[in-house]
Structures are given as structure tokens and as C-alpha cells.
Design a protein around this motif. Structure first.
Motif, mmCIF file in Angstrom:
data_model
loop_
_atom_site.group_PDB
_atom_site.id
_atom_site.type_symbol
_atom_site.label_atom_id
_atom_site.label_comp_id
_atom_site.label_asym_id
_atom_site.label_seq_id
_atom_site.Cartn_x
_atom_site.Cartn_y
_atom_site.Cartn_z
ATOM 1 N N HIS A 106 -10.026 11.494 11.821
ATOM 2 C CA HIS A 106 -10.812 11.116 10.641
ATOM 3 C C HIS A 106 -12.012 10.266 11.066
ATOM 4 O O HIS A 106 -11.913 9.456 12.003
ATOM 5 N N VAL A 107 -13.114 10.418 10.375
ATOM 6 C CA VAL A 107 -14.278 9.550 10.562
ATOM 7 C C VAL A 107 -14.637 8.991 9.187
ATOM 8 O O VAL A 107 -14.969 9.748 8.270
ATOM 9 N N VAL A 108 -14.536 7.673 9.032
ATOM 10 C CA VAL A 108 -14.758 7.038 7.742
ATOM 11 C C VAL A 108 -15.613 5.780 7.928
ATOM 12 O O VAL A 108 -15.355 4.984 8.835
ATOM 13 N N ARG A 109 -16.582 5.625 7.057
ATOM 14 C CA ARG A 109 -17.416 4.413 7.090
ATOM 15 C C ARG A 109 -16.798 3.344 6.187
ATOM 16 O O ARG A 109 -16.325 3.636 5.092
ATOM 17 N N ASN B 93 -7.032 -14.908 -8.105
ATOM 18 C CA ASN B 93 -6.082 -14.847 -6.997
ATOM 19 C C ASN B 93 -6.751 -14.383 -5.710
ATOM 20 O O ASN B 93 -7.782 -13.707 -5.739
ATOM 21 N N ASP B 94 -6.137 -14.748 -4.586
ATOM 22 C CA ASP B 94 -6.479 -14.179 -3.290
ATOM 23 C C ASP B 94 -5.450 -13.102 -2.972
ATOM 24 O O ASP B 94 -4.292 -13.175 -3.412
ATOM 25 N N TYR B 95 -5.878 -12.099 -2.199
ATOM 26 C CA TYR B 95 -4.995 -10.962 -1.921
ATOM 27 C C TYR B 95 -4.931 -10.688 -0.421
ATOM 28 O O TYR B 95 -5.903 -10.898 0.305
ATOM 29 N N LEU B 96 -3.773 -10.192 -0.004
ATOM 30 C CA LEU B 96 -3.564 -9.779 1.381
ATOM 31 C C LEU B 96 -3.104 -8.330 1.373
ATOM 32 O O LEU B 96 -2.218 -7.947 0.589
ATOM 33 N N LEU B 97 -3.718 -7.521 2.234
ATOM 34 C CA LEU B 97 -3.371 -6.109 2.346
ATOM 35 C C LEU B 97 -3.130 -5.775 3.809
ATOM 36 O O LEU B 97 -3.911 -6.170 4.671
ATOM 37 N N PHE B 98 -2.053 -5.070 4.099
ATOM 38 C CA PHE B 98 -1.798 -4.506 5.424
ATOM 39 C C PHE B 98 -1.831 -2.986 5.311
ATOM 40 O O PHE B 98 -1.376 -2.421 4.310
ATOM 41 N N TYR B 99 -2.346 -2.307 6.330
ATOM 42 C CA TYR B 99 -2.238 -0.852 6.358
ATOM 43 C C TYR B 99 -2.340 -0.339 7.788
ATOM 44 O O TYR B 99 -2.934 -0.974 8.656
ATOM 45 N N VAL B 100 -1.740 0.826 8.009
ATOM 46 C CA VAL B 100 -1.795 1.538 9.281
ATOM 47 C C VAL B 100 -2.432 2.892 8.998
ATOM 48 O O VAL B 100 -2.066 3.563 8.024
ATOM 49 N N ASN B 101 -3.389 3.294 9.819
ATOM 50 C CA ASN B 101 -4.098 4.550 9.607
ATOM 51 C C ASN B 101 -3.698 5.621 10.619
ATOM 52 O O ASN B 101 -3.364 5.313 11.766
ATOM 53 N N GLU B 102 -3.769 6.869 10.169
ATOM 54 C CA GLU B 102 -3.672 8.015 11.079
ATOM 55 C C GLU B 102 -4.854 7.938 12.050
ATOM 56 O O GLU B 102 -5.815 7.209 11.804
ATOM 57 N N PRO B 103 -4.813 8.681 13.184
ATOM 58 C CA PRO B 103 -5.928 8.626 14.132
ATOM 59 C C PRO B 103 -7.279 8.791 13.429
ATOM 60 O O PRO B 103 -7.513 9.764 12.715
ATOM 61 N N SER B 104 -8.135 7.804 13.620
ATOM 62 C CA SER B 104 -9.406 7.777 12.893
ATOM 63 C C SER B 104 -10.390 6.850 13.583
ATOM 64 O O SER B 104 -10.009 5.949 14.339
ATOM 65 N N ASN C 115 0.816 -1.226 0.000
ATOM 66 C CA ASN C 115 0.000 0.000 0.000
ATOM 67 C C ASN C 115 0.843 1.268 0.000
ATOM 68 O O ASN C 115 0.299 2.370 0.139
ATOM 69 N N GLU C 116 2.156 1.116 -0.183
ATOM 70 C CA GLU C 116 3.079 2.257 -0.328
ATOM 71 C C GLU C 116 3.083 3.159 0.903
ATOM 72 O O GLU C 116 3.255 4.374 0.806
ATOM 73 N N ASP C 117 2.865 2.565 2.087
ATOM 74 C CA ASP C 117 2.915 3.297 3.357
ATOM 75 C C ASP C 117 1.869 4.406 3.472
ATOM 76 O O ASP C 117 2.072 5.389 4.199
ATOM 77 N N VAL C 118 0.763 4.259 2.770
ATOM 78 C CA VAL C 118 -0.341 5.205 2.886
ATOM 79 C C VAL C 118 -0.946 5.089 4.280
ATOM 80 O O VAL C 118 -1.204 3.974 4.762
ATOM 81 N N THR C 119 -1.181 6.228 4.953
ATOM 82 C CA THR C 119 -1.789 6.201 6.289
ATOM 83 C C THR C 119 -3.117 6.958 6.338
ATOM 84 O O THR C 119 -3.704 7.091 7.410
ATOM 85 N N ASN C 120 -3.587 7.450 5.210
ATOM 86 C CA ASN C 120 -4.877 8.138 5.153
ATOM 87 C C ASN C 120 -5.984 7.082 5.118
ATOM 88 O O ASN C 120 -6.052 6.292 4.177
ATOM 89 N N PRO C 121 -6.873 7.041 6.121
ATOM 90 C CA PRO C 121 -7.885 5.975 6.175
ATOM 91 C C PRO C 121 -8.880 6.027 5.015
ATOM 92 O O PRO C 121 -9.377 4.984 4.587
ATOM 93 N N HIS C 122 -9.190 7.213 4.520
ATOM 94 C CA HIS C 122 -10.091 7.331 3.375
ATOM 95 C C HIS C 122 -9.491 6.613 2.157
ATOM 96 O O HIS C 122 -10.185 5.899 1.436
ATOM 97 N N LEU C 123 -8.188 6.808 1.971
ATOM 98 C CA LEU C 123 -7.516 6.200 0.816
ATOM 99 C C LEU C 123 -7.312 4.700 1.018
ATOM 100 O O LEU C 123 -7.467 3.915 0.073
#
Length: 333
Positions: free
Chosen positions: A65-68, A30-41, A6-14
Motif C-alpha cells: 500500500h502507498v498512503v499519504r 478529551n485527549d485520545y490515544l490510538l494504536f494500530y498495526v498496518n499491512e505492508p505499506s 481500532n477493532e484490529d483493522v490493518t488496512n492503512p487507508h482505513l
């Protein structure tokens, strides 16, 4: 299994837009695995009433951030100490709401680190009876995402500050506060680790559970499409908050499958608005059910007739039809 970088993206919306884009557009081969860390949200469950889940003033003052998200379940707090994982696979009836299948490899890695991790309740991973992870699922009918949070070194005080925790949840779990029910993985480790090292160990452990992984980086065109989805959906007030319905009847009850909170506006005996909130998990969107009951007479006989051929389990999970009808009409006391 292909690991998506995820290229170190930390924006939860993105990050949530990225997850949905992979779900809907990447190859079904294929099956896929994604890891990510978000800014406070705060990440809101698909069927929740946002304004009733958050401490709105605190969130605004602290630029949280508030994201559904697209999946059901409850609201969760993310920050830089929280690692999120997402498995994207083909839809399988046996896998839907089968949290054990997707948490098992994660739990195995935690156990290999010397931690007493196990799956308990509907969808929680616990270490020594303390919750360190919650999971949720969403299915398009063809593909599905099974994702979860791992509290590694989260500021647990912010969980309480940012979220308005409903008393029904606290009482149903038999605890006095959120803080007493959750903990960080770092609290149980014999040797301190950074979240980056923990992520690497988790990925290596998941590699052992599968064929050799391939790492994939999105093309410029794919990232452009992800950003477009973010702007058109995950950045919008309509998606993240939604318009609060006019209502004169509120019915709320906690079932084994989660909480269901109904807001009904009845005018001259007819249901003019019908809105369903809650932290339940279901396959079908509740909007279909809401529309079905529009303009219906608010009488138990009519409600029962309309719902007689509706498979409510598709919307809520394993719920009894009579229990739901009693909740709608008010005979559940």
C-alpha cells in the motif's frame, strides 16, 4: 485520556482515515490515544513527492500500500511488526513540534523494559544509537495529532527494498545505508515478546502516566463516516500520489528543519507553477505559499517583496527567510 479501539483493522487507508476522523470530529473535552498495526505499506509525508520516495516497481509487484498522511516528515515503511501510536489532543503552540512531550511516556515504558531509549535529532527515538521510532505532528489549529512508529519486529530488508532513500539524507546523517541506522526493539529485549504483548505493556505503562483510561469503540455510524473519508480521500490517487508539476527549475537543500525540494515552472519570466516538497514539519499547508507565488516575476526582488510579510516558520519550522529566498532564486550555492 480515552483509548480508541481500532477493532484490529490493518488496512492503512482505513487506519489513517480513522485517525483523521477522531482528530476532526471527537470531543475537544478529551485527549485520545490510538494504536494500530498496518499491512505492508509505505506512509508518505504530507509534503513529499510520492513517486520520488518509493521503489515504484517493487511496490507494485509486492502489493504494498502507498498512503499519504496528513502530517509532515519523511516516508516510512509499515508492516505487521510495526506498532503505531497516535495522541490526539487540543492544539497548543508549545506542544507543536515538541516531540519530547509526546515521546516521553513511550520512552519511559521502553526504559522500564531495560532498554536505553532516548529522543534524538528532530523527532527520532533511538536505542543504543539505533533508530527504532520516528514521530510527526499535524495541527488543525484547534486540535493536533502527534503520532509515531515503533519498529518492533519489522522486516528491515523491506525498508530498503520499498523506499528510494535520497543520498542527501544518507550523507547528512553520516551513514552508508538505512539498514545501519535502524533496528527493531525486539533486538534489544532480554526476553522475547510478541507485538501483542508489547502493545499491552506499552498501554499499561501509558496508563500509569495519566488518569485511568476509558476504552471507546466507535459506533456503526462513526465507522460509516470513517469508511467514507477513506474512500473520498485515502483511497484516491490524487491524495496519495498527486499530479506531478511541470517544471524547468529544481532547487533542493537540506536545512536543520529538514529537506526542502522546490519545483518551479517559469514561462516568459513568470512563475507559472511552484511546488514545494520535503520532509519538514510545519503548521500551515504549503499550498497557500505555492499559490502566493503564482504569476510572480522570477526575480529575487519580486519574490522578496511577496514574502516579506509571510511567516515562513509557520510552513517549515525554524527557517531563516533569507535562506529560503536564496533557495527559491538560486543564490544559495
Amino acid at each position: 485520556m480515552i483509548f480508541i479501539e481500532n477493532e484490529d483493522v490493518t488496512n492503512p487507508h482505513l487506519n489513517l482515515a480513522l485517525e483523521e476522523y477522531i482528530l476532526r470530529n471527537f470531543s475537544v473535552e478529551n485527549d485520545y490515544l490510538l494504536f494500530y498495526v498496518n499491512e505492508p505499506s509505505i506512509i508518505i509525508g504530507r509534503n513529499q513527492n510520492t513517486l520520488e520516495e518509493i521503489n515504484h516497481e517493487y511496490v507494485e509487484q509486492n502489493n504494498i500500500h502507498v498512503v499519504r498522511r496528513v502530517s509532515g516528515g519523511g516516508a516510512v515503511y509499515h508492516d505487521f511488526g510495526n506498532l503505531n501510536f497516535s495522541f490526539i489532543t487540543n492544539h497548543d503552540v508549545k506542544s507543536l513540534n515538541n516531540f519530547k512531550k509526546f515521546t516521553a511516556p513511550v520512552i519511559k515504558v521502553l526504559n522500564n523494559l531495560g532498554l536505553n531509549a532516548e529522543l534524538k535529532g528532530r523527532n527520532d527515538i533511538l536505542i543504543d544509537e539505533k533508530k527504532i521510532s520516528g514521530t510527526a505532528q499535524f495541527s488543525t489549529g484547534k486540535r493536533m495529532v502527534s503520532h509515531g512508529t515503533l519498529l518492533f519486529d519489522t522486516d528491515l530488508g523491506e525498508v530498503v527494498n520499498a523506499l528510494n532513500v535520497k543520498m542527501s539524507k544518507i550523507q547528512s546523517k553520516g551513514h552508508k545505508s538505512v539498514r545501519s541506522r535502524v533496528a527493531n526493539i525486539s533486538e534489544f529485549l532480554r526476553e522475547p515478546l510478541t507485538i501483542e504483548t508489547f502493545r499491552t505493556l506499552l498501554l499499561e505503562g501509558l496508563y500509569e502516566e495519566s488518569e485511568p483510561f476509558e476504552t471507546y469503540r466507535l459506533t456503526a455510524d462513526e465507522w460509516k463516516a470513517v469508511h467514507q473519508l477513506k474512500e473520498e480521500k485515502y483511497d484516491t490517487w490524487d491524495w496519495n500520489y498527486g499530479k506531478s508539476p511541470k517544471f524547468n527549475i529544481q532547487r533542493n537543500k537540506r536545512f536543520a528543519i529538514g529537506e526542502i525540494d522546490l519545483r518551479i515552472f517559469v514561462d516568459k519570466g513568470l512563475i507559472k507553477e511552484f511546488k514545494v516538497y520535503g520532509d519538514f514539519f510545519g503548521k500551515e499547508p504549503v499550498e497557500t505559499l505555492e499559490n502566493l507565488l503564482q504569476e510572480t516575476r522570477y526575480e529575487k526582488e519580486n519574490i522578496t517583496e511577496i514574502l516579506k510579510d509571510v511567516n515562513l516558520k509557520e510552513y517549515f519550522g525554524d527557517i531563516d527567510e533569507e535562506d529560503f529566498i536564496n533557495l527559491v532564486y538560486g543564490d544559495d550555492e
